[in-house]
Design an enzyme around this catalytic site. Structure first.
Site: not given
Length: 338
Positions: A210, A227
């Protein structure tokens, strides 16, 4: 539409994640907490700044129950620590006083991270793209060393079909838009398949998954990837296309800058550029399905009220028509490539 945000009052696992629960989990893991707690913006998981009696605060991430198995979360941690050991700038989970990077309290798995600051990179700057490409080349060298055993892999066509079934079964698309929606999906799948055929065989490797500008922090000329919650296996282009924006010519030039840095460290199969529009199509439909799957979480009707409105779905139909045109058009060209 049968979905009303006002009716989304059913109990949700995060309802039990109270401040005392968070502090108890941290104390059980061996942290001397001060009692200071501040919720940070996060929808998929729950993330908090937790004050300690000594030293700076830390960031505690409580994983959404049922989304990942323990093995999948541990594999995320292992991959992130591999990257850190290779001197790739990434925010990795801390070893807790117990020595483990993964804690559990009741139904919740959680991890703790150092607090790091910064801002999203300005990807309109060519030097920034070049440097990002260098780091992505090194990140993918580590990602290619071995496969994930438990994390999922990108399955574009199957994913579009599965997410569409979820939306249809949940009666999310207004009835007056169903004919347009139902006629678009088969065409989107067909042209995505044609782009995949044009690409040919590609290497699947461990990815950030992502990698958009919001998941990269910049401060004092330093970059940090954050993340890796969505890390999975897939083609290298998945970690690049979200950094591109603008018209085709602009995106081609931006990809060229990324690859100039990337190919200092790793070869890139340039036919993967044919996957950009299928990946974009997948992401758009997957985003709709994600909101539908999370609608029982009270945070989602509160923060995404437009999702249950007909206007949102009419906009989606228009956007998917534009996406179909993009799939039918020639793929973006790299500088010097026609």
């Amino acid at each position: 539409m049968t979905h009303d945000p006002a009716l989304a009052t059913s109990p949700h696992p995060y309802d039990s994640l109270k401040p005392d629960t968070i502090l108890d989990a941290m104390e059980e893991a061996g942290f001397a907490v001060s009692g200071r707690l501040f919720a940070l913006n996060s929808y998929e998981n729950r993330v908090y700044q937790v004050g300690l009696d000594e030293g700076p605060p830390v960031i505690a991430k409580f994983y959404r129950p049922g989304r990942w198995t323990e093995s999948q979360i541990r594999e995320e941690h292992e991959f992130t620590l591999e990257l850190l050991d290779a001197d790739i700038p990434v925010v990795a989970p801390l070893a807790m006083p117990s020595g483990d990077t993964l804690g559990q309290h009741g139904d919740f798995f959680f991890a703790v991270f150092s607090q790091r600051g910064g801002q999203a990179p300005d990807v309109s700057v060519t030097d920034t793209l070049y440097r990002l490409g260098q780091w992505l080349g090194q990140l993918h060298n580590i990602g290619a060393k071995k496969p994930f055993e438990h994390r999922p892999r990108f399955s574009l066509l199957e994913g579009i079909e599965a997410n569409n079934r979820l939306l249809i079964k949940g009666n999310w698309i207004p009835q007056d838009l169903r004919p347009a929606w139902d006629s678009l999906i088969p065409d989107l799948i067909r042209y995505c398949g044609a782009c995949i055929d044009d690409t040919g065989p590609v290497e699947s490797l461990r990815l950030h998954g992502d990698c958009h500008a919001g998941n990269i922090l910049c401060r004092d000329e330093q970059m940090l990837f954050v993340d890796l919650d969505d890390c999975r296996s897939g083609p290298a282009i998945q970690d690049m296309w979200l950094l591109l924006n603008g018209e085709d010519s602009e995106r081609g030039a931006q990809l060229g800058e990324l690859l100039e840095g990337y190919e200092m460290f790793r070869d890139f199969n340039r036919r993967e550029r044919h996957l950009i529009e299928p990946l974009r199509c997948y992401r758009q439909i997957a985003h709709c399905a994600w909101l539908a799957k999370r609608w029982d979480d009270p945070a989602f009707p509160r923060f995404f009220p437009w999702f249950a409105q007909p206007r949102f779905w009419s906009d989606q139909v228009l956007s998917l028509r534009e996406q179909l045109a993009a799939l039918q058009a020639p793929s973006i060209s790299l500088p010097g490539q026609y």
